[in-house]
Design a protein around this motif. Structure first.
Motif, mmCIF file in Angstrom:
data_model
loop_
_atom_site.group_PDB
_atom_site.id
_atom_site.type_symbol
_atom_site.label_atom_id
_atom_site.label_comp_id
_atom_site.label_asym_id
_atom_site.label_seq_id
_atom_site.Cartn_x
_atom_site.Cartn_y
_atom_site.Cartn_z
ATOM 1 N N LYS A 49 0.853 -1.187 0.000
ATOM 2 C CA LYS A 49 0.000 0.000 0.000
ATOM 3 C C LYS A 49 0.890 1.239 0.000
ATOM 4 O O LYS A 49 1.844 1.324 0.768
ATOM 5 C CB LYS A 49 -0.901 -0.008 1.229
ATOM 6 C CG LYS A 49 -1.853 -1.171 1.249
ATOM 7 C CD LYS A 49 -2.637 -1.228 2.535
ATOM 8 C CE LYS A 49 -3.490 -2.481 2.561
ATOM 9 N NZ LYS A 49 -4.010 -2.775 3.873
ATOM 10 N N LEU A 50 0.585 2.148 -0.857
ATOM 11 C CA LEU A 50 1.355 3.385 -0.955
ATOM 12 C C LEU A 50 0.668 4.434 -0.093
ATOM 13 O O LEU A 50 -0.285 5.093 -0.518
ATOM 14 C CB LEU A 50 1.448 3.829 -2.417
ATOM 15 C CG LEU A 50 2.425 4.935 -2.734
ATOM 16 C CD1 LEU A 50 3.831 4.518 -2.310
ATOM 17 C CD2 LEU A 50 2.414 5.222 -4.205
ATOM 18 N N ALA A 51 1.144 4.587 1.149
ATOM 19 C CA ALA A 51 0.499 5.487 2.091
ATOM 20 C C ALA A 51 0.926 6.941 1.869
ATOM 21 O O ALA A 51 0.112 7.852 1.966
ATOM 22 C CB ALA A 51 0.822 5.067 3.512
ATOM 23 N N LYS A 52 2.185 7.156 1.586
ATOM 24 C CA LYS A 52 2.698 8.525 1.419
ATOM 25 C C LYS A 52 3.111 8.734 -0.027
ATOM 26 O O LYS A 52 4.286 8.859 -0.349
ATOM 27 C CB LYS A 52 3.874 8.742 2.362
ATOM 28 C CG LYS A 52 3.497 8.608 3.816
ATOM 29 C CD LYS A 52 4.688 8.830 4.714
ATOM 30 C CE LYS A 52 4.286 8.662 6.152
ATOM 31 N NZ LYS A 52 5.425 8.829 7.064
ATOM 32 N N TRP A 53 2.117 8.797 -0.898
ATOM 33 C CA TRP A 53 2.372 8.918 -2.333
ATOM 34 C C TRP A 53 3.002 10.247 -2.695
ATOM 35 O O TRP A 53 3.657 10.374 -3.717
ATOM 36 C CB TRP A 53 1.095 8.714 -3.130
ATOM 37 C CG TRP A 53 0.025 9.688 -2.776
ATOM 38 C CD1 TRP A 53 -0.906 9.547 -1.816
ATOM 39 C CD2 TRP A 53 -0.197 10.955 -3.373
ATOM 40 N NE1 TRP A 53 -1.709 10.643 -1.757
ATOM 41 C CE2 TRP A 53 -1.297 11.527 -2.707
ATOM 42 C CE3 TRP A 53 0.413 11.676 -4.385
ATOM 43 C CZ2 TRP A 53 -1.782 12.776 -3.033
ATOM 44 C CZ3 TRP A 53 -0.074 12.918 -4.706
ATOM 45 C CH2 TRP A 53 -1.168 13.459 -4.039
ATOM 46 N N TYR A 54 2.845 11.258 -1.862
ATOM 47 C CA TYR A 54 3.406 12.578 -2.160
ATOM 48 C C TYR A 54 4.929 12.597 -2.030
ATOM 49 O O TYR A 54 5.582 13.515 -2.515
ATOM 50 C CB TYR A 54 2.775 13.641 -1.252
ATOM 51 C CG TYR A 54 2.923 13.351 0.228
ATOM 52 C CD1 TYR A 54 4.050 13.767 0.932
ATOM 53 C CD2 TYR A 54 1.942 12.665 0.917
ATOM 54 C CE1 TYR A 54 4.196 13.500 2.263
ATOM 55 C CE2 TYR A 54 2.070 12.391 2.251
ATOM 56 C CZ TYR A 54 3.190 12.816 2.937
ATOM 57 O OH TYR A 54 3.333 12.553 4.268
#
Length: 63
Positions: A49-54
């Motif tokens: 899961k990509l939680a901090k995509w920024y």
């Protein structure tokens, strides 16, 4: 129901090739193949899961 249908089919075929084609071996081979397929599905890792995509552009910049 079957997460890996190709694996299940190949296990059934291998079982029948090794033990002969009788109704009892067919049923037993199907049971073994289905349970093996379910066991392989439980060993599959979770999807990341990509939680901090920024933070992705910063990572690309570093790389």
């Amino acid at each position: 129901m079957l997460p890996y249908p190709l694996l299940t089919l190949s296990l059934i075929l291998m079982w029948l090739l090794l033990n002969g084609l009788t109704p009892g071996h067919l049923v037993l081979g199907i049971l073994v193949a289905v349970f093996a397929s379910w066991a392989m599905a439980s060993l599959r890792p979770d999807k990341p899961k990509l939680a901090k995509w920024y933070l992705l552009p910063k990572l690309f910049g570093i790389v």
